[in-house]
Design an enzyme around this catalytic site. Structure first.
Site, short mmCIF file in Angstrom:
data_model
loop_
_atom_site.label_atom_id
_atom_site.label_comp_id
_atom_site.label_asym_id
_atom_site.label_seq_id
_atom_site.Cartn_x
_atom_site.Cartn_y
_atom_site.Cartn_z
N ASN A 9 54.94 25.67 11.43
CA ASN A 9 55.49 26.78 12.21
C ASN A 9 55.73 26.27 13.63
OD1 ASN A 9 56.03 29.13 13.57
ND2 ASN A 9 53.96 29.98 13.37
N TRP A 10 56.99 26.10 13.96
CA TRP A 10 57.32 25.49 15.27
C TRP A 10 57.25 26.50 16.41
CZ3 TRP A 10 62.07 21.68 14.51
CH2 TRP A 10 61.73 20.75 13.53
N LYS A 11 57.10 27.77 16.09
CA LYS A 11 57.03 28.83 17.12
C LYS A 11 58.22 28.71 18.08
CE LYS A 11 52.10 28.80 16.42
NZ LYS A 11 50.77 29.11 16.93
N HIS A 95 52.45 36.92 11.10
CA HIS A 95 51.73 35.93 11.89
C HIS A 95 50.91 36.64 12.97
CE1 HIS A 95 50.88 32.63 14.62
NE2 HIS A 95 51.01 31.85 13.55
N GLU A 97 50.45 36.06 15.98
CA GLU A 97 51.14 36.25 17.27
C GLU A 97 52.10 37.44 17.21
OE1 GLU A 97 52.42 32.19 17.60
OE2 GLU A 97 50.33 31.62 17.86
N GLU A 167 44.71 32.77 8.25
CA GLU A 167 44.65 32.14 9.55
C GLU A 167 43.68 32.91 10.46
OE1 GLU A 167 48.42 29.73 10.43
OE2 GLU A 167 48.86 31.80 10.94
N GLY A 173 45.56 27.63 17.58
CA GLY A 173 45.94 27.07 18.87
C GLY A 173 44.76 26.87 19.81
N GLY A 234 50.56 24.76 13.15
CA GLY A 234 51.26 25.10 14.39
C GLY A 234 51.45 23.86 15.25
N GLY A 235 50.54 23.66 16.19
CA GLY A 235 50.67 22.58 17.18
C GLY A 235 50.97 21.22 16.57
C1 PEP Z 1 49.73 28.89 13.52
O1 PEP Z 1 50.17 29.36 14.55
O2 PEP Z 1 50.11 29.34 12.43
C2 PEP Z 1 48.75 27.82 13.62
C3 PEP Z 1 48.02 27.56 12.59
O3 PEP Z 1 48.68 27.17 14.82
P1 PEP Z 1 47.75 25.90 15.18
O4 PEP Z 1 47.85 24.92 14.04
O5 PEP Z 1 48.30 25.36 16.44
O6 PEP Z 1 46.37 26.43 15.33
#
Ligand code: PEP
Length: 250
Positions: A9-11, A95, A97, A167, A173, A234-235
């Site tokens: 997930n590149w956000k 998600h 966020e 999650e 994050g 994510g990151g």
């Molecule tokens: C996400 O936002 O779905 C996620 C898992 O982020 P991160 O890997 O950065 O915690």
């Protein structure tokens, strides 16, 4: 059949040039024989070029969100039809966020799930408890309610279009990861919850991804757990070397 999946997930990261660079790096580095299905979710404006870029590669493309209505006066929004029209057949919904920053409720997410299924799209359905829920030992209730209120209105046949992504919000994050045991415990609970409402065939077939600070150095241990079928990243998905290291952790 339960699939292994690693989705990035590149956000709101990577402009068009940066998207192209990262996609080229992923194409070059993805192992020829790979156990896991790999998916990337760039921003809306780069989805069409990602679909073209990744044609004839094993990497799939997902959107990060979509609106529940078919069309209309919804300034700034994107419909399922628009996504399908550019070749995007998968969407991340729910998600944390979107829930926290954009105030998406379980009821709204349920509507979006419905729209996605009506459009024959695959859904990566995200859910997970906040830190206060875990600290008050309420995490199983919260997760069960998110599933029931956001997803369990679907029909049994729809489950082939669904991937679950657990999650825990406190691990997203933050660099704080659920331990492999915590992930397994919750994934087992999620599978049981699905089993009670939809039967063993659905529960055994659905892929349950873990998301929350998955990195190259912890992926292998998390993925080794029997009810963890992959990750939503994510990151670490923003860097080809890290993302491919996570993919190959299978
Ligand atoms: C996400 O936002 O779905 C996620 C898992 O982020 P991160 O890997 O950065 O915690």
């Amino acid at each position: 059949m339960r699939k292994k999946i690693v989705a990035g997930n590149w956000k709101m990261n990577k402009n068009s040039e940066q998207t192209e660079i990262l996609l080229n790096e992923l194409i070059a580095q993805i192992p020829a024989s790979c156990d896991a299905k790999v998916i990337v979710a760039p921003t809306f404006v780069n989805l069409a070029s990602a679909v073209n870029h990744l044609k004839n590669t094993p990497i799939g493309v997902s959107a990060q969100n979509m609106h529940q209505a078919a069309s209309g006066a919804y300034t700034g929004e994107i419909s399922a039809d628009m996504l399908k029209n550019i070749g995007v057949n998968t969407v991340i919904l729910g998600h944390s966020e979107r829930r926290a920053i954009f105030h998406e409720t379980d009821a709204l997410i349920a509507n979006k799930v419905e729209t996605a299924l009506q459009n024959d799209m695959n859904v990566i359905f995200c859910f997970g408890e906040e830190l206060k829920d875990r600290q008050s030992q309420n995490h199983f209730n919260i997760v069960e309610n998110q599933l029931r209120d956001g997803l369990f209105h679907i029909q049994k046949k729809d489950w082939e279009k669904i991937v679950l992504a657990y999650e825990p919000v406190w691990a997203i994050g933050t660099g704080e990861t659920a331990s492999p045991e915590q992930a397994q415990e919750m994934h087992e609970f999620i599978r049981e919850t699905v089993r009670k409402s939809f039967g063993s065939d659905v529960a055994e077939d659905v892929s349950i991804l873990y998301g929350g600070s998955v990195k190259p150095d912890n992926a292998k241990e998390i993925f080794s757990k029997s009810d963890v079928d992959g990750g939503l990243i994510g990151g670490a998905a923003l860097n080809a070397k890290d993302f491919i290291a996570i993919v190959t952790a299978f």
